[in-house]
Design a protein around this motif. Structure first.
Motif, PDB file in Angstrom:
ATOM      1  N   ASP A  51       1.934  13.306   1.818  1.00 36.06           N
ATOM      2  CA  ASP A  51       1.682  12.324   2.035  1.00 36.06           C
ATOM      3  C   ASP A  51      -0.119  11.690   1.978  1.00 36.06           C
ATOM      4  N   PHE A  52      -0.329  10.299   1.576  1.00 33.11           N
ATOM      5  CA  PHE A  52      -1.706  10.145   1.905  1.00 33.11           C
ATOM      6  C   PHE A  52      -2.097   9.108   2.692  1.00 33.11           C
ATOM      7  N   PRO A  53      -2.451   9.343   3.929  1.00 34.99           N
ATOM      8  CA  PRO A  53      -2.581   8.209   4.841  1.00 34.99           C
ATOM      9  C   PRO A  53      -3.900   7.356   4.649  1.00 34.99           C
ATOM     10  N   ALA A  67      -7.022  13.043   5.829  1.00 39.22           N
ATOM     11  CA  ALA A  67      -6.155  14.187   6.345  1.00 39.22           C
ATOM     12  C   ALA A  67      -6.962  15.614   5.816  1.00 39.22           C
ATOM     13  N   GLU A  68      -6.732  16.574   7.139  1.00 40.33           N
ATOM     14  CA  GLU A  68      -7.493  17.933   6.794  1.00 40.33           C
ATOM     15  C   GLU A  68      -6.587  18.724   6.028  1.00 40.33           C
ATOM     16  N   GLY A 109      -2.202  -7.153  -3.022  1.00 43.18           N
ATOM     17  CA  GLY A 109      -3.428  -6.858  -3.752  1.00 43.18           C
ATOM     18  C   GLY A 109      -4.746  -7.239  -3.028  1.00 43.18           C
ATOM     19  N   VAL A 110      -4.482  -7.637  -1.753  1.00 40.89           N
ATOM     20  CA  VAL A 110      -5.458  -8.024  -0.728  1.00 40.89           C
ATOM     21  C   VAL A 110      -6.374  -6.879  -0.567  1.00 40.89           C
ATOM     22  N   GLU A 111      -7.658  -7.101  -0.670  1.00 39.33           N
ATOM     23  CA  GLU A 111      -8.639  -5.879  -0.334  1.00 39.33           C
ATOM     24  C   GLU A 111      -8.762  -5.597   0.839  1.00 39.33           C
ATOM     25  N   VAL A 112      -8.220  -4.488   1.459  1.00 36.26           N
ATOM     26  CA  VAL A 112      -8.395  -4.086   3.019  1.00 36.26           C
ATOM     27  C   VAL A 112      -8.721  -2.606   2.716  1.00 36.26           C
ATOM     28  N   PRO A 113      -9.532  -2.310   3.802  1.00 34.54           N
ATOM     29  CA  PRO A 113     -10.207  -0.688   3.618  1.00 34.54           C
ATOM     30  C   PRO A 113      -8.983   0.420   3.558  1.00 34.54           C
ATOM     31  N   MET A 114      -8.798   1.073   2.673  1.00 33.78           N
ATOM     32  CA  MET A 114      -8.069   2.194   2.659  1.00 33.78           C
ATOM     33  C   MET A 114      -8.590   3.566   2.053  1.00 33.78           C
ATOM     34  N   ASN A 115      -9.845   3.892   2.447  1.00 34.30           N
ATOM     35  CA  ASN A 115     -11.070   4.660   2.130  1.00 34.30           C
ATOM     36  C   ASN A 115     -10.256   6.032   2.630  1.00 34.30           C
ATOM     37  N   GLY A 116      -9.398   6.013   3.459  1.00 31.61           N
ATOM     38  CA  GLY A 116      -8.986   7.362   3.925  1.00 31.61           C
ATOM     39  C   GLY A 116      -7.822   7.872   2.764  1.00 31.61           C
TER      40      GLY A 116
END
Length: 258
Positions: A50-52, A57-58, A83-90
Motif C-alpha cells: 500500500d502507498f499511503p 510509510a517507514e 486530476g485535481v492537484e492535491v498534495p500526495m507527497n507521501g
C-alpha cells in the motif's frame, strides 16, 4: 521473455496486464489481499503493498524484483478526483522508496485534469511536467519517465449512460482503455524515454450525444464549437498512432466505427 512491473493492478492496470501478458512476464502490485489469488491465477507475480497518500510509510521496502524488470508502469494516482492537484507527497515518496534504485524504462499515468477548466484546446506544452507537482514528484527522481496524461477512462461497463450525468452540453475528453493499452505497448516497443503525451480520443462530442448513442436514441442538437478540449496531436504524430476508438460515441461497441 521481458519482465514488466505494474504498480497498481486495478481497473486500468489489469487491462494493461492482460494486453501485455502474452509477450511479457507480469509483476503486479495490489493493495487488496483478496486479489493476490486472482492475480496469481492469471500467471502474474503479485506483491501486496500500500502507498499511503499523506504519510511516509517507514515499512516500505524496495521491490525485490525491481532490478530484474525491463519496464515499470505506474498506474496509482498522484492527484485527486478528476486530476485535481492535491498534495500526495507521501504517496510519491512511498512509490519512489518501493522502486529504489530501479534503472529501466518507466511509464507514469497522469491525468488531463492538470489543465485548467477554461475554453481552450490544450497541448502538452501548455503545462510542462516540471510545473505539475504530481508529475514532478516522480520526474525529479527519474528524469526519463514517460508521462501519459489520460482523459476520462471509459470502456467495458464505464459508459456515460450508466451514470447520473449533469451539464449534458459539455464537450468530453475521454479515452477507451484499449487505446491506452495500445499506447503503452507501442512505447514499450519503441523504448520511449522522457515523453509527455495527452492520451485522449481525438473526437470531442458532448455528453448528450454520447448518452443518446449508447441508448440508440437520435441526437437532434448541434454540437457546440467551443469548450475545454485536450489535443492528442503530439501522440498521433510522434508514435504514428491510430486510435481503435477515436469517437467516444462508439466506445460501447465491440468494434469501434469512425
Amino acid at each position: 521473455m521481458k519482465k514488466i512491473g505494474i504498480i497498481g493492478c486495478g481497473w486500468l492496470g489489469g487491462h494493461i496486464a492482460e494486453k501485455l501478458s502474452g509477450h511479457y512476464e507480469i509483476f503486479a502490485t495490489t493493495t487488496t489481499e483478496s486479489k493476490i489469488e486472482d492475480l496469481s491465477a492469471k500467471g502474474y507475480h503479485p506483491t501486496l503493498v500500500d502507498f499511503p497518500d499523506e504519510d511516509i510509510a517507514e515499512n516500505i521496502q524496495e521491490w525485490e524484483v525491481a532490478s530484474q524488470l525491463d519496464a515499470v508502469i505506474i498506474t496509482v494516482p498522484f492527484s485527486g478526483i478528476r486530476g485535481v492537484e492535491v498534495p500526495m507527497n507521501g504517496k510519491a515518496h512511498n512509490v519512489l522508496a518501493f522502486l529504489g534504485d530501479y534503472k529501466g524504462q518507466l511509464l507514469m499515468m497522469s491525468s488531463t485534469g492538470v489543465y485548467p477548466m477554461i475554453d481552450k484546446e490544450f497541448t502538452e506544452d501548455d503545462q510542462p511536467a516540471d510545473d505539475i507537482p504530481s508529475e514532478y514528484g516522480i520526474k525529479s527522481r527519474f528524469p526519463d519517465v514517460n508521462i501519459l496524461r489520460l482523459a476520462g477512462l471509459m470502456g467495458d461497463n464505464r459508459l456515460l449512460k450508466n451514470y447520473n450525468i449533469s451539464n449534458l452540453d459539455l464537450l468530453v475528453n475521454h479515452i477507451h482503455y484499449a487505446d491506452i493499452c495500445s499506447v503503452v505497448e507501442k512505447m514499450l516497443d519503441q523504448q520511449s524515454k522522457a515523453k509527455v503525451y495527452n492520451v485522449v480520443a481525438p473526437v470531442h462530442p458532448n455528453k448528450e450525444e454520447i448518452i443518446n448513442a449508447q441508448k440508440s436514441l437520435p441526437y437532434s442538437g448541434e454540437r457546440t464549437s467551443h469548450g475545454r478540449t485536450i489535443s492528442p496531436a503530439k501522440l498521433i504524430s510522434e508514435l504514428n498512432f491510430e486510435f481503435q476508438y477515436p469517437d467516444p460515441r462508439y466506445f460501447h461497441l465491440t468494434e469501434a466505427t469512425e
